[in-house]
Write a protein that holds these residues in place. Structure first.
Motif, PDB file in Angstrom:
ATOM      1  N   TYR A   1       0.854  -1.189   0.000  1.00 37.71           N
ATOM      2  CA  TYR A   1       0.000   0.000   0.000  1.00 37.71           C
ATOM      3  C   TYR A   1       0.890   1.239   0.000  1.00 37.71           C
ATOM      4  O   TYR A   1       1.950   1.253   0.619  1.00 37.71           O
ATOM      5  N   ALA A   2       0.441   2.288  -0.688  1.00 34.87           N
ATOM      6  CA  ALA A   2       1.193   3.542  -0.716  1.00 34.87           C
ATOM      7  C   ALA A   2       1.249   4.138   0.681  1.00 34.87           C
ATOM      8  O   ALA A   2       0.284   4.072   1.441  1.00 34.87           O
ATOM      9  N   GLN A   3       2.385   4.709   1.003  1.00 35.35           N
ATOM     10  CA  GLN A   3       2.557   5.377   2.284  1.00 35.35           C
ATOM     11  C   GLN A   3       2.514   6.882   2.068  1.00 35.35           C
ATOM     12  O   GLN A   3       2.949   7.385   1.032  1.00 35.35           O
ATOM     13  N   LEU A   4       1.967   7.583   3.049  1.00 33.17           N
ATOM     14  CA  LEU A   4       1.906   9.045   2.964  1.00 33.17           C
ATOM     15  C   LEU A   4       3.320   9.617   2.945  1.00 33.17           C
ATOM     16  O   LEU A   4       3.612  10.570   2.237  1.00 33.17           O
ATOM     17  N   LYS A   5       4.188   9.041   3.756  1.00 36.26           N
ATOM     18  CA  LYS A   5       5.634   9.273   3.743  1.00 36.26           C
ATOM     19  C   LYS A   5       6.247   8.067   4.435  1.00 36.26           C
ATOM     20  O   LYS A   5       5.512   7.220   4.964  1.00 36.26           O
ATOM     21  N   VAL A   6       7.542   7.944   4.438  1.00 40.75           N
ATOM     22  CA  VAL A   6       8.192   6.759   4.983  1.00 40.75           C
ATOM     23  C   VAL A   6       7.715   6.504   6.416  1.00 40.75           C
ATOM     24  O   VAL A   6       7.821   7.380   7.284  1.00 40.75           O
ATOM     25  N   GLY A   7       7.126   5.335   6.624  1.00 42.72           N
ATOM     26  CA  GLY A   7       6.658   4.939   7.949  1.00 42.72           C
ATOM     27  C   GLY A   7       5.294   5.467   8.340  1.00 42.72           C
ATOM     28  O   GLY A   7       4.809   5.189   9.431  1.00 42.72           O
ATOM     29  N   VAL A   8       4.656   6.256   7.484  1.00 40.61           N
ATOM     30  CA  VAL A   8       3.335   6.807   7.787  1.00 40.61           C
ATOM     31  C   VAL A   8       2.338   6.223   6.782  1.00 40.61           C
ATOM     32  O   VAL A   8       2.418   6.499   5.589  1.00 40.61           O
ATOM     33  N   THR A   9       1.404   5.406   7.303  1.00 38.82           N
ATOM     34  CA  THR A   9       0.459   4.717   6.428  1.00 38.82           C
ATOM     35  C   THR A   9      -0.975   5.165   6.720  1.00 38.82           C
ATOM     36  O   THR A   9      -1.224   5.890   7.672  1.00 38.82           O
ATOM     37  N   LYS A  10      -1.886   4.690   5.914  1.00 37.78           N
ATOM     38  CA  LYS A  10      -3.316   4.881   6.168  1.00 37.78           C
ATOM     39  C   LYS A  10      -3.862   3.665   6.918  1.00 37.78           C
ATOM     40  O   LYS A  10      -5.045   3.399   6.899  1.00 37.78           O
ATOM     41  N   GLY A  11      -2.974   2.936   7.581  1.00 35.73           N
ATOM     42  CA  GLY A  11      -3.361   1.761   8.356  1.00 35.73           C
ATOM     43  C   GLY A  11      -2.858   0.454   7.778  1.00 35.73           C
ATOM     44  O   GLY A  11      -2.896  -0.574   8.437  1.00 35.73           O
ATOM     45  N   TYR A  12      -2.387   0.497   6.550  1.00 40.05           N
ATOM     46  CA  TYR A  12      -1.912  -0.718   5.901  1.00 40.05           C
ATOM     47  C   TYR A  12      -0.630  -0.429   5.150  1.00 40.05           C
ATOM     48  O   TYR A  12      -0.493   0.614   4.515  1.00 40.05           O
ATOM     49  N   ASP A  13       0.339  -1.363   5.234  1.00 42.40           N
ATOM     50  CA  ASP A  13       1.563  -1.194   4.459  1.00 42.40           C
ATOM     51  C   ASP A  13       1.896  -2.435   3.642  1.00 42.40           C
ATOM     52  O   ASP A  13       2.381  -2.330   2.534  1.00 42.40           O
ATOM     53  N   TYR A  14       1.603  -3.624   4.169  1.00 35.68           N
ATOM     54  CA  TYR A  14       1.930  -4.863   3.482  1.00 35.68           C
ATOM     55  C   TYR A  14       0.848  -5.885   3.815  1.00 35.68           C
ATOM     56  O   TYR A  14       0.500  -6.075   4.981  1.00 35.68           O
ATOM     57  N   SER A  15       0.307  -6.541   2.811  1.00 33.22           N
ATOM     58  CA  SER A  15      -0.861  -7.401   3.002  1.00 33.22           C
ATOM     59  C   SER A  15      -0.660  -8.575   3.950  1.00 33.22           C
ATOM     60  O   SER A  15      -1.608  -9.059   4.537  1.00 33.22           O
ATOM     61  N   ARG A  16       0.557  -9.052   4.089  1.00 30.88           N
ATOM     62  CA  ARG A  16       0.748 -10.184   5.011  1.00 30.88           C
ATOM     63  C   ARG A  16       0.651  -9.744   6.464  1.00 30.88           C
ATOM     64  O   ARG A  16       0.408 -10.569   7.336  1.00 30.88           O
ATOM     65  N   THR A  17       0.848  -8.476   6.742  1.00 28.45           N
ATOM     66  CA  THR A  17       0.689  -8.008   8.117  1.00 28.45           C
ATOM     67  C   THR A  17      -0.747  -7.591   8.393  1.00 28.45           C
ATOM     68  O   THR A  17      -1.248  -7.804   9.488  1.00 28.45           O
ATOM     69  N   ALA A  18      -1.405  -7.001   7.417  1.00 29.44           N
ATOM     70  CA  ALA A  18      -2.809  -6.593   7.574  1.00 29.44           C
ATOM     71  C   ALA A  18      -3.345  -6.129   6.227  1.00 29.44           C
ATOM     72  O   ALA A  18      -2.596  -5.594   5.415  1.00 29.44           O
ATOM     73  N   ASN A  19      -4.627  -6.344   6.011  1.00 25.69           N
ATOM     74  CA  ASN A  19      -5.294  -5.761   4.856  1.00 25.69           C
ATOM     75  C   ASN A  19      -6.776  -5.579   5.184  1.00 25.69           C
ATOM     76  O   ASN A  19      -7.298  -6.221   6.097  1.00 25.69           O
ATOM     77  N   PRO A  20      -7.455  -4.681   4.490  1.00 24.49           N
ATOM     78  CA  PRO A  20      -8.846  -4.364   4.836  1.00 24.49           C
ATOM     79  C   PRO A  20      -9.795  -5.563   4.740  1.00 24.49           C
ATOM     80  O   PRO A  20     -10.728  -5.684   5.528  1.00 24.49           O
ATOM     81  N   THR A  21      -9.564  -6.456   3.795  1.00 24.57           N
ATOM     82  CA  THR A  21     -10.428  -7.623   3.650  1.00 24.57           C
ATOM     83  C   THR A  21     -10.311  -8.519   4.876  1.00 24.57           C
ATOM     84  O   THR A  21     -11.307  -8.960   5.450  1.00 24.57           O
TER      85      THR A  21
END
Length: 121
Positions: free
Chosen positions: A34-54
């Motif tokens: 998932y795109a990050q707002l800046k390095v280390g700042v996400t909208k709650g998701y960064d990589y699907s194996r750690t978490a995803n909305p589904t």
């Protein structure tokens, strides 16, 4: 507020309308990153194996159905097995059937060394 009926919770908990599209069923997000707002700042998701909305929607629904505060779903069986094994402490016992997933044997041994729990195959 979702009524307290099991069937209603099974259909509605974790099924809020998608904010991006208004879809009333949770979309299946097939992306890996998932795109990050800046390095280390996400909208709650960064990589699907750690978490995803589904998966988050599934976890919410399962927690509600089981009467829990939280639910956990994993991207792989080994992720689930490893998490459970790492919760063990010295003196704990786990009963596993003979035909369980083969990768569990190595994981059990490694986790036993870490936690001091006992592992027998």
């Amino acid at each position: 507020m979702v009524p307290d009926h099991f069937e209603t919770r099974a259909i509605h908990v974790g099924q809020e309308a998608d904010s991006a599209t208004g879809a009333v069923s949770v979309p299946i997000y097939e992306t890996a990153t998932y795109a990050q707002l800046k390095v280390g700042v996400t909208k709650g998701y960064d990589y699907s194996r750690t978490a995803n909305p589904t998966r988050a929607a599934l976890e919410q629904c399962l927690a509600s159905l089981e009467g829990g505060r939280y639910g956990l779903a994993f991207a792989s069986g080994m992720g689930a097995i490893t998490t459970v094994m790492l919760l063990l402490k010295s003196g704990d016992h786990v009963v596993v059937c003979n035909d369980a997933y083969g990768g569990r044997i190595g994981c059990s041994a490694a986790c036993s060394r870490i936690s001091g729990s006992r592992s027998r195959s």
